[in-house]
Design an enzyme around this catalytic site. Sequence first.
Site, mmCIF file in Angstrom:
data_model
loop_
_atom_site.group_PDB
_atom_site.id
_atom_site.type_symbol
_atom_site.label_atom_id
_atom_site.label_comp_id
_atom_site.label_asym_id
_atom_site.label_seq_id
_atom_site.Cartn_x
_atom_site.Cartn_y
_atom_site.Cartn_z
ATOM 1 N N TRP A 100 0.833 -1.214 0.000
ATOM 2 C CA TRP A 100 0.000 0.000 0.000
ATOM 3 C C TRP A 100 0.860 1.253 0.000
ATOM 4 O O TRP A 100 0.546 2.230 -0.689
ATOM 5 C CB TRP A 100 -0.988 -0.013 1.173
ATOM 6 C CG TRP A 100 -1.943 -1.157 1.093
ATOM 7 C CD1 TRP A 100 -2.056 -2.198 1.981
ATOM 8 C CD2 TRP A 100 -2.904 -1.428 0.055
ATOM 9 N NE1 TRP A 100 -3.020 -3.073 1.547
ATOM 10 C CE2 TRP A 100 -3.558 -2.634 0.380
ATOM 11 C CE3 TRP A 100 -3.265 -0.757 -1.117
ATOM 12 C CZ2 TRP A 100 -4.565 -3.187 -0.420
ATOM 13 C CZ3 TRP A 100 -4.268 -1.307 -1.924
ATOM 14 C CH2 TRP A 100 -4.901 -2.511 -1.563
ATOM 15 N N ASP A 167 -1.631 6.371 6.626
ATOM 16 C CA ASP A 167 -2.663 5.446 6.159
ATOM 17 C C ASP A 167 -2.912 4.449 7.292
ATOM 18 O O ASP A 167 -2.075 3.603 7.579
ATOM 19 C CB ASP A 167 -2.165 4.737 4.890
ATOM 20 C CG ASP A 167 -3.140 3.677 4.380
ATOM 21 O OD1 ASP A 167 -4.179 3.445 5.022
ATOM 22 O OD2 ASP A 167 -2.842 3.075 3.321
ATOM 23 N N LYS A 191 -11.979 -2.253 6.803
ATOM 24 C CA LYS A 191 -11.133 -3.139 7.590
ATOM 25 C C LYS A 191 -11.592 -3.159 9.058
ATOM 26 O O LYS A 191 -11.709 -4.205 9.650
ATOM 27 C CB LYS A 191 -9.662 -2.714 7.526
ATOM 28 C CG LYS A 191 -9.132 -2.515 6.099
ATOM 29 C CD LYS A 191 -8.657 -3.803 5.460
ATOM 30 C CE LYS A 191 -8.443 -3.707 3.953
ATOM 31 N NZ LYS A 191 -7.540 -2.662 3.483
HETATM 32 C C1 LIG Z 1 -6.981 -2.120 2.161
HETATM 33 C C2 LIG Z 1 -5.961 -1.070 2.274
HETATM 34 C C3 LIG Z 1 -5.867 -0.005 1.354
HETATM 35 C C4 LIG Z 1 -6.754 0.083 0.123
HETATM 36 O O1 LIG Z 1 -8.014 0.478 0.450
HETATM 37 P P1 LIG Z 1 -9.123 0.726 -0.678
HETATM 38 O O2 LIG Z 1 -10.241 1.278 0.146
HETATM 39 O O3 LIG Z 1 -9.416 -0.596 -1.308
HETATM 40 O O4 LIG Z 1 -8.591 1.697 -1.656
HETATM 41 C C5 LIG Z 1 -4.919 0.963 1.567
HETATM 42 N N1 LIG Z 1 -4.085 0.913 2.619
HETATM 43 C C6 LIG Z 1 -4.133 -0.091 3.517
HETATM 44 C C7 LIG Z 1 -3.181 -0.085 4.669
HETATM 45 C C8 LIG Z 1 -5.075 -1.105 3.377
HETATM 46 O O5 LIG Z 1 -5.118 -2.107 4.270
#
Ligand SMILES: *Cc1c(COP(=O)(O)O)cnc(C)c1O
Length: 354
Positions: A100, A167, A191
Amino acid sequence: MKKHNFSAGPSILPPEVLLKASQAIVDYNNSGLSIIEISHRSKDFVDVMENARALALELLGLEGKGYKALFLQGGASTQFLMVAMNLLEKRAGYLNTGAWSTKAIKEAKKLDDIYEVASSADANFNYIPKGFDVPSDYDYLHCTSNNTIFGTQLKQIPQVDIPLVCDMSSDIYSRNIDYSKFDLIYAGAQKNMGPAGTTLVIVKEDILGKVSRDIPSIMDYKLHIKSGSMLNTPPVFAVYTSMLTLEWLKAKGGVAAIEKENEKKASLMYSEIDLNPLFKGFAAKEDRSMMNATFNLTNDNLKETFETMLVEAGISGVNGHRSVGGYRASMYNALPLESVKALVEVMSELESKA
Ligand SMILES: *Cc1c(COP(=O)(O)O)cnc(C)c1O
């Protein structure tokens, strides 16, 4: 039978939340209307949005500290670009700790210069780099608090004098850290918070408005703030369900209380991985994630037996990501300890059979 849901994302939500959300789909608060068939400008929905935004800040201890919470669309992946559009003027630093982060770097590079302050790509991201320097004239430092795919987690928040962007898609609301060290936090809901379809962005207002580019309206945090996170039609169901999860978390005692449960689950999981000779953990021990445990079988011949036993025990979603292989047990806030116990039991049963 309800399954033990270890899915990495979209992932498990509390049963109470699923029940309330499903009732609201049919009839929201006895209004005779569904939550997804009323105007987002109606008082009913504006109240939901305001409550969700307030809870989002309150549970992180960020209310009254100059932050604003937004529920946006486009997933965390859109934030890779949006962060850079709003904050990148000359050069930014990125800590590369996984797939990511790598994607966040790729998107920001389309706009301007970025510098990887450190990377663990040399070891397929099985650890978190430490002891890196970040020049104080950079626009911001971007990091990823939890690497969902590789199962590593940032234990030490980087100490920098520039805006810190993170993030937190896969570990927001899971541990009791000083969230005020961050200037911008983003997290896809799917998540640890709600269904896919909304992304929480928490931003300190005073870092905005400093870039010279003409930001397209839908990408502009300031415009989203000004419109109360209603610049266009928000993803009403995803916001409502996320609000329910935040209410659930608050009733449980908040982040500090859930952290204790998450610690118990993770410690049970990792002690089995460490003690059972049939399994080997993937991530470096000191960087292990409390949310996603990655591990492999030491003997591939046991794959079929193990996977059959998992199915029989009602365990779902433990297959590893294609870039790591093996297994991944995602233990988000809503996963009960009993589910980890069920998985650990299968693992130790395999040992006694082998
Ligand atoms: C799942 C995830 C993403 C991507 O998220 P989307 O909503 O599918 O764009 C980005 N960063 C992390 C750390 C993730 O676990």
